[in-house]
Scaffold this active site. Structure first.
Site, short mmCIF file in Angstrom:
data_model
loop_
_atom_site.label_atom_id
_atom_site.label_comp_id
_atom_site.label_asym_id
_atom_site.label_seq_id
_atom_site.Cartn_x
_atom_site.Cartn_y
_atom_site.Cartn_z
N LYS A 1 48.04 11.65 90.23
CA LYS A 1 47.80 10.74 89.12
C LYS A 1 46.31 10.72 88.74
O LYS A 1 45.50 11.40 89.35
CB LYS A 1 48.30 9.34 89.49
CG LYS A 1 49.79 9.34 89.85
CD LYS A 1 50.67 9.91 88.73
CE LYS A 1 52.16 9.76 88.98
NZ LYS A 1 52.71 10.72 89.95
C1 LIG Z 1 56.51 8.39 85.50
C2 LIG Z 1 56.43 8.05 86.94
N1 LIG Z 1 56.71 6.81 87.36
C3 LIG Z 1 56.64 6.45 88.65
C4 LIG Z 1 56.29 7.35 89.62
C5 LIG Z 1 56.29 6.92 91.06
O1 LIG Z 1 55.01 6.89 91.62
P1 LIG Z 1 54.83 6.74 93.20
O2 LIG Z 1 54.85 8.13 93.78
O3 LIG Z 1 53.47 6.09 93.36
O4 LIG Z 1 55.92 5.89 93.71
C6 LIG Z 1 55.98 8.66 89.25
C7 LIG Z 1 55.59 9.63 90.29
O5 LIG Z 1 55.44 10.81 90.05
C8 LIG Z 1 56.06 9.03 87.89
O6 LIG Z 1 55.80 10.28 87.49
#
Ligand SMILES: Cc1ncc(COP(=O)(O)O)c(C=O)c1O
Length: 379
Positions: A185
């Protein structure tokens, strides 16, 4: 195999000061949630114009807790795009509610708000849109719709920390907002996420939801009234997050320069469908650069295209598969053809390398490889 260095499609930049900072936390003896968590939450809250923020072990945990804060459960419906990551429908199902998928816009890849309006029923409780890098959901229209239909909004802002809407940071306004600090991210705490809420009361309600359901009694014992999660972020991670947040503007400027280069190089060749081109200081952030392949004009599958890039030392991703066609999605009655735009994106999309450790020369290398593979495969 390529003799050139491998280009990952995503990844963080971690500096020596951060690594030294982590070593200090490790030596301090305070390993799990402590002062660095508070520091990270304070910095994120300042970033969100003073709104309360709580950090958790992932954005997935943040979405689950957000649904619980809204008391969403069995019998409730939640509207969400079919073109996104697995997190949101997984958590909707996990809390016992029903995911209601809608299609997205081909250019921006964002949820189709007209389709959201049409999908609302008396059982609908919330809308969970995913903001797309380079193209935020139209926040004015989204929040106006939610107010008019009396629905909660949980913005999945995992990909867009640092994007601005009318000059304000995502997270600084709206209803509930979730961020991810996964290494792919815009900033990372290795694993980690955050939930931005409306009030001190909502923030207080997160505490037992992220830590076993525990409340503390006046006699220094504890009670549990419901089975809470175990989603507290360790200080080691929060220390990294604090350092990363301070560098966010720099990381985003670097990403934007690389994106500008992609647009420059792709302007004439090859014939991929590109995301909307950024326009001056438009407030958008760029976590990913995803193109659509002109597969109908190529003697090449997407897998073969990705394999050919991999052989040249270039990593790629797929963002994203069609959620309604996953085994879980089909359990709710969805089938092929329900959401043509999402399904086209799911077939044709390839995410090319984009992260702050790349150089403009790396982007040139990617673009040259893409052009070479596509030219050789033309029908
Ligand atoms: C659009 C989106 N939402 C939520 C997430 C979830 O993030 P996390 O890995 O911090 O749970 C991701 C992870 O790639 C994502 O791409």
């Amino acid at each position: 195999m390529s003799a050139l260095p491998y280009l990952k499609f995503a990844g963080p930049v971690l500096d020596e000061a951060t690594i030294a900072g982590v070593a200090e936390v490790l030596r301090s003896g305070q390993l799990t949630s402590g002062p660095w968590v508070q520091e990270f939450e304070t910095a994120l809250s300042a970033f969100c114009e003073g709104r309360p923020v709580r950090v958790l072990t992932s954005a997935t945990a943040a979405v689950e807790v957000a649904l619980q804060l809204c008391a969403i459960g069995p019998g409730d419906e939640v509207i969400t795009p079919a073109q996104s990551f697995f997190t949101v429908p997984n958590m909707i199902v996990k809390v016992g509610a029903t995911p209601v998928f809608v299609d997205c816009d081909l250019a921006t890849r964002n949820i189709d708000l007209g389709a959201v309006d049409a999908a609302i029923t008396p059982r609908t409780r919330a809308i969970i849109p995913t903001h797309w890098p380079g193209s935020l959901v139209d926040m004015d229209a989204l929040h106006a719709l939610a107010r008019r239909r009396q629905l909660r909004v949980i913005e999945d802002a995992a990909l867009v920390i640092g994007s601005r809407w009318h000059g304000r940071n995502v997270g600084a306004f709206g209803d509930l907002v979730t961020f991810s600090f996964h290494p792919n991210k815009n900033i990372t705490s290795i694993e980690g996420g955050a939930l931005v809420v409306n009030s001190a009361d909502e923030a207080n309600r997160i505490e037992p939801l992220r830590f076993h359901g525990i409340t503390y009694l006046s006699d220094r014992t504890r009670d549990v009234a419901f089975p809470g999660g175990k989603f507290n972020l360790p200080d080691v991670n929060a220390r990294i997050g604090v350092a990363q947040l301070a560098r966010l503007p720099e990381f985003l400027a670097r990403r934007r320069a690389l994106v500008d280069r992609y647009f420059e190089r792709f302007a004439t060749h090859p014939a991929c469908v590109l995301p909307p081109r950024p326009d001056g200081d438009d407030g958008q952030s760029w976590n990913m650069f995803s193109v659509l392949l002109p597969l109908e004009r190529l003697n090449l599958s997407r897998k073969a295209f990705r394999d050919a890039l991999e052989e040249r030392g270039i990593g790629t991703g797929v963002s994203y598969e069609a959620l309604h066609l996953s085994t879980l999605g089909r359990r709710f009655g969805y089938q092929d053809g329900d959401f043509p735009v999402t399904e086209r994106i799911a077939r044709e999309t390839v995410t090319l390398p984009l992260h702050p450790a790349l150089t403009v020369a790396d982007v040139d290398r990617v673009c040259a490889a893409v052009a070479e593979i596509i030219t050789a495969a033309r029908k």
